[in-house]
Design an enzyme around this catalytic site. Structure first.
Site, PDB file in Angstrom:
ATOM      1  N   GLY A 149      -1.431  -2.627  -4.227  1.00  0.00           N
ATOM      2  CA  GLY A 149      -0.945  -3.946  -3.839  1.00  0.00           C
ATOM      3  C   GLY A 149       0.437  -4.186  -4.401  1.00  0.00           C
ATOM      4  N   ALA A 150       0.893  -5.438  -4.292  1.00  0.00           N
ATOM      5  CA  ALA A 150       2.228  -5.784  -4.758  1.00  0.00           C
ATOM      6  C   ALA A 150       2.362  -5.534  -6.261  1.00  0.00           C
ATOM      7  CB  ALA A 150       2.510  -7.246  -4.445  1.00  0.00           C
ATOM      8  N   GLN A 151       1.242  -5.612  -6.969  1.00  0.00           N
ATOM      9  CA  GLN A 151       1.323  -5.514  -8.424  1.00  0.00           C
ATOM     10  C   GLN A 151       1.019  -4.147  -8.998  1.00  0.00           C
ATOM     11  OE1 GLN A 151      -1.200  -9.022  -8.485  1.00  0.00           O
ATOM     12  NE2 GLN A 151      -0.263  -9.379 -10.462  1.00  0.00           N
ATOM     13  N   GLY A 152       0.547  -3.233  -8.155  1.00  0.00           N
ATOM     14  CA  GLY A 152       0.267  -1.902  -8.688  1.00  0.00           C
ATOM     15  C   GLY A 152      -0.945  -1.247  -8.066  1.00  0.00           C
ATOM     16  N   GLY A 195      -6.601   1.762  -3.800  1.00  0.00           N
ATOM     17  CA  GLY A 195      -5.655   0.972  -3.015  1.00  0.00           C
ATOM     18  C   GLY A 195      -4.428   0.621  -3.827  1.00  0.00           C
ATOM     19  N   ASP A 232      -1.304 -17.169  -0.442  1.00  0.00           N
ATOM     20  CA  ASP A 232      -1.026 -15.840   0.100  1.00  0.00           C
ATOM     21  C   ASP A 232      -2.321 -15.100   0.456  1.00  0.00           C
ATOM     22  OD1 ASP A 232       0.693 -13.849   0.954  1.00  0.00           O
ATOM     23  OD2 ASP A 232       0.744 -12.858  -1.003  1.00  0.00           O
TER      24      ASP A 232
END
Ligand code: AMP
Length: 255
Positions: A29-32, A27, A145
């Protein structure tokens, strides 16, 4: 000396110790990017997250530091635990990449929401979400969040919260990556950048629960204004409105 090797997955190069094998993309996400792997030392399946350019600006650096620190600190069965962390770079001057090794789960809640869940599974998932959040709140951490993509589950219906949400400094949704920020689950005061309390996480749980029951996003706002209109709109009265949870201090969560 630890030996490293590199694997290219799409646009991302994973440079990892040789103890980790069988890398498969799981997957993003916003961080990698997150990959599943097999740890030949502990003989268990793990998830490895490569933080994408964690030092590109102060916001990213603070978020990476917060995630790393909290993941190491918090110990609860409904919060993902940190098993290891490493960087392939050998000196401080070269230091650029951070990799986090976590327990591997089977799917995120986005995938589970689409399934036809029975009442028992739904309430067990909800219960575990609340246990995890309660633990974060007792530790003074407000997530802000929570959303289905950062909640992961196993086929035995166990659940863990994945990350620690917005760092205080990252309250605005400024991002350098093309990753799309989801606001559907954010409480109005978070969207508006106002003061907030732990209740904002209960709002998110209400939205997630509503989505599990309804099989679709409760408030799919296209922007801040539309999000607010969806929340106060007539349609929302038909659903179990997160507002009831949110304002109700008699909720079992608070007792
Ligand atoms: P994150 O960057 O932490 O928000 O993770 C992005 C996506 O990667 C999640 O939505 C999951 O689908 C997947 N993922 C992250 N961590 C794990 C894990 N420990 N086990 C399984 N999948 C994960």
């Amino acid at each position: 000396m630890i030996q490293f090797y590199s694997v290219t997955l799409g646009d991302t190069v994973f440079t990892i110790p040789t103890r980790y094998t069988e890398l498969v993309r799981r997957g993003e996400g916003a961080q990698g990017m997150v990959c599943a792997a097999y740890d030949t030392v502990t003989q268990q399946n793990v998830a490895i997250k490569k933080l994408s350019r964690p030092f590109q600006n102060v916001t990213h650096a603070k978020r990476a530091y917060r995630e790393f620190k909290l993941m190491k600190l918090v110990n609860h069965k409904n919060i993902i635990g940190l098993l290891n962390a490493f960087t392939p770079q050998k000196s401080l001057e070269e230091f650029q990449d951070v990799y986090l090794v976590m327990e591997l789960m089977d799917a995120n809640l986005c995938q589970v929401i689409q399934m036809d869940l029975d009442h028992e599974r739904m309430s067990y998932l909800l219960y575990q979400m609340l246990c995890g959040i309660k633990h974060l709140h007792l530790a003074g951490i407000i997530h802000r969040d929570l959303k289905p993509s950062n909640i992961v589950v196993k086929s035995d219906c166990t659940l863990k919260i994945l990350d620690f949400g917005l760092a205080r400094t990252a309250g605005t949704t400024f991002m350098m990556t093309p990753y799309v920020v989801t606001r559907y689950y954010r409480a109005p005061e978070v969207i508006l950048g106002m003061g907030y309390t732990e209740n904002v996480d209960i709002w998110s749980v209400g939205c997630i629960m509503g989505e599990m029951i309804r099989g679709g996003v409760l408030f799919p706002g296209t922007d801040h204004i539309d999000q607010w209109n969806k929340i106060i709109g007539e349609d929302s009265l038909f659903y179990l409105h997160p507002m009831w949870w949110y304002i109700s201090s008699s909720s079992p969560y608070f007792t």
